[in-house]
Design an enzyme around this catalytic site. Sequence first.
Site, mmCIF file in Angstrom:
data_model
loop_
_atom_site.group_PDB
_atom_site.id
_atom_site.type_symbol
_atom_site.label_atom_id
_atom_site.label_comp_id
_atom_site.label_asym_id
_atom_site.label_seq_id
_atom_site.Cartn_x
_atom_site.Cartn_y
_atom_site.Cartn_z
ATOM 1 N N ARG A 120 -3.335 3.377 12.653
ATOM 2 C CA ARG A 120 -3.061 5.459 11.577
ATOM 3 C C ARG A 120 -2.071 5.426 12.692
ATOM 4 N NH1 ARG A 120 -8.335 6.784 8.226
ATOM 5 N NH2 ARG A 120 -8.226 4.422 7.367
ATOM 6 N N LYS A 163 -11.582 -7.553 6.185
ATOM 7 C CA LYS A 163 -11.236 -6.328 7.418
ATOM 8 C C LYS A 163 -12.286 -5.386 7.170
ATOM 9 C CE LYS A 163 -7.497 -4.056 7.149
ATOM 10 N NZ LYS A 163 -6.235 -3.469 7.010
ATOM 11 N N TYR A 188 -3.170 -8.953 16.208
ATOM 12 C CA TYR A 188 -2.659 -8.649 17.193
ATOM 13 C C TYR A 188 -2.688 -9.361 18.617
ATOM 14 C CZ TYR A 188 -3.068 -4.957 14.203
ATOM 15 O OH TYR A 188 -2.942 -3.736 12.861
ATOM 16 N N LYS A 191 -12.148 -4.701 1.924
ATOM 17 C CA LYS A 191 -11.790 -4.105 3.135
ATOM 18 C C LYS A 191 -12.845 -2.846 3.009
ATOM 19 C CE LYS A 191 -8.064 -1.300 3.936
ATOM 20 N NZ LYS A 191 -6.340 -1.243 3.677
ATOM 21 N N ARG A 246 -10.570 7.743 3.691
ATOM 22 C CA ARG A 246 -10.931 6.992 2.572
ATOM 23 C C ARG A 246 -11.869 6.154 1.469
ATOM 24 N NH1 ARG A 246 -5.640 7.143 3.901
ATOM 25 N NH2 ARG A 246 -4.782 5.621 5.286
ATOM 26 N N CYS A 270 -4.126 6.369 0.066
ATOM 27 C CA CYS A 270 -3.400 4.811 -0.254
ATOM 28 C C CYS A 270 -2.661 4.965 -1.581
ATOM 29 C CB CYS A 270 -4.006 3.508 0.169
ATOM 30 S SG CYS A 270 -4.589 3.602 1.238
ATOM 31 N N CYS A 281 -0.341 4.056 1.595
ATOM 32 C CA CYS A 281 -0.739 5.531 2.795
ATOM 33 C C CYS A 281 0.614 5.536 3.232
ATOM 34 C CB CYS A 281 -1.885 4.717 3.252
ATOM 35 S SG CYS A 281 -1.939 3.347 3.985
ATOM 36 N N SER A 333 -6.411 -3.469 14.233
ATOM 37 C CA SER A 333 -6.660 -2.534 15.383
ATOM 38 C C SER A 333 -7.753 -2.294 16.679
ATOM 39 C CB SER A 333 -5.679 -1.206 14.737
ATOM 40 O OG SER A 333 -6.542 -0.541 14.346
ATOM 41 N N CYS A 344 0.917 -1.389 -0.132
ATOM 42 C CA CYS A 344 0.275 0.302 0.369
ATOM 43 C C CYS A 344 0.942 0.973 0.049
ATOM 44 C CB CYS A 344 -0.301 0.299 0.912
ATOM 45 S SG CYS A 344 -2.433 1.624 1.209
HETATM 46 C C1 PBG Z 1 -3.429 0.249 4.913
HETATM 47 C C2 PBG Z 1 -3.593 -0.709 5.520
HETATM 48 C C3 PBG Z 1 -4.412 -0.367 6.535
HETATM 49 C C4 PBG Z 1 -4.958 -1.169 7.429
HETATM 50 C C5 PBG Z 1 -4.121 -2.274 7.218
HETATM 51 N N1 PBG Z 1 -3.971 -1.934 5.958
HETATM 52 C C6 PBG Z 1 -5.685 1.458 7.222
HETATM 53 C C7 PBG Z 1 -5.856 2.118 6.726
HETATM 54 O O1 PBG Z 1 -6.585 1.429 5.626
HETATM 55 O O2 PBG Z 1 -6.325 3.269 7.161
HETATM 56 C C8 PBG Z 1 -5.411 -1.318 9.150
HETATM 57 C C9 PBG Z 1 -4.941 -2.344 9.867
HETATM 58 C C10 PBG Z 1 -5.438 -1.953 10.959
HETATM 59 O O3 PBG Z 1 -6.302 -1.616 12.009
HETATM 60 O O4 PBG Z 1 -4.944 -3.200 12.085
HETATM 61 N N2 PBG Z 1 -3.894 0.672 3.423
#
Ligand code: PBG
Length: 332
Positions: free
Chosen positions: A214, A257, A322, A204, A226, A135, A127, A283, A125
């Site tokens: 983030r 996700k 995690y 996603k 996004r 991204c 970002c 997260s 990615c």
């Molecule tokens: C990057 C990405 C993100 C996550 C995984 N890859 C963040 C986003 O899309 O803002 C999030 C993973 C998480 O929250 O644990 N594109």
Amino acid sequence: MALMEFPITRLRRLRRNEPLRSLVRETRLEPSALILPLFLCPGEGVRREIGSMPGVFNLSVDEAVKQAEAAAALGIGGLLLFGLPETKDEQATGAWDDNGIVQRGLRALKQSAAVKKLVLIADVCLCEYTSHGHCGIVKRTGDEYEIENDTTLELLAKAGVSLARAGADVVAPSDMMDGRVAAIRDELDEEGFEQTPILSYAAKFASAFYGPFREAADSAPQFGDRRSYQMDGANLREAMREIDLDLGEGADMILMKPAMPYLDVIRAARERFDAPIGAYQVSGEYSMLQAAFARDWLEPQRAMMESLLSIRRAGAGFIVTYFAQEAAKALG
Ligand code: PBG
């Protein structure tokens, strides 16, 4: 059916003790189906805890190797690698530079014999590497801006190849640009990496649950959000179309996700597609549980395992979490 009724049928008979419960358990977790995300940062000896994610760290490459060895000893399946570059720019140079932080990390990890047991998955990615945190490539016209799809594809494909060259066993695009799986597949094949699988974050959703990530990856968008590329959380059918397209473009596995707020989408994907499916317990899912643990509001181990079990039962073959190490310990 009359004979099946109480008192002939008593479902509690098979719940009386743990050996019986274990015998009839329908869903199981195993360490080899857990993937641990790692956040690589510059420096040496750096192990910096992320404020909103207790137990999760930004790790310099040397520390990441130690953590990977510990994870391998616990039998977990693999690592998902993210990077915090020294510098960011509009072209996300750090994402596709052969000397980028994840590329350096991969080369170091590949030197360790213990780490050979792990599948090393590199997130693809832009970002974490763009100065604006989006991204993709941003095109500005006056006050308006757009995340450009097709120019971004070239950079994602370059990033995929660079990560494969550095030693990634699997590349995992998470950007949600249209056509990126085909673009990455093409470039990988052209550069001799036809054996490198693609794990596509096919479905996603634009989610508030990415908040703590983030902070961990220093990748919050500096303006806007996004929602013009990640999916609307209301749409299950659209998620099926995303998966269909990604498999058509050559994705070998797909990732769903977030996980817990979208278990129905995981279930629907499992019923519809035969490709391997993973889910990412993101997260925010982790942080909200940790916040409750810190207040003694939930029993940590039981709540952790129940959250993972729910994702597995919904249909995920493997889980990015995690909690991977903690859960592997609990299972061991
Ligand atoms: C990057 C990405 C993100 C996550 C995984 N890859 C963040 C986003 O899309 O803002 C999030 C993973 C998480 O929250 O644990 N594109």
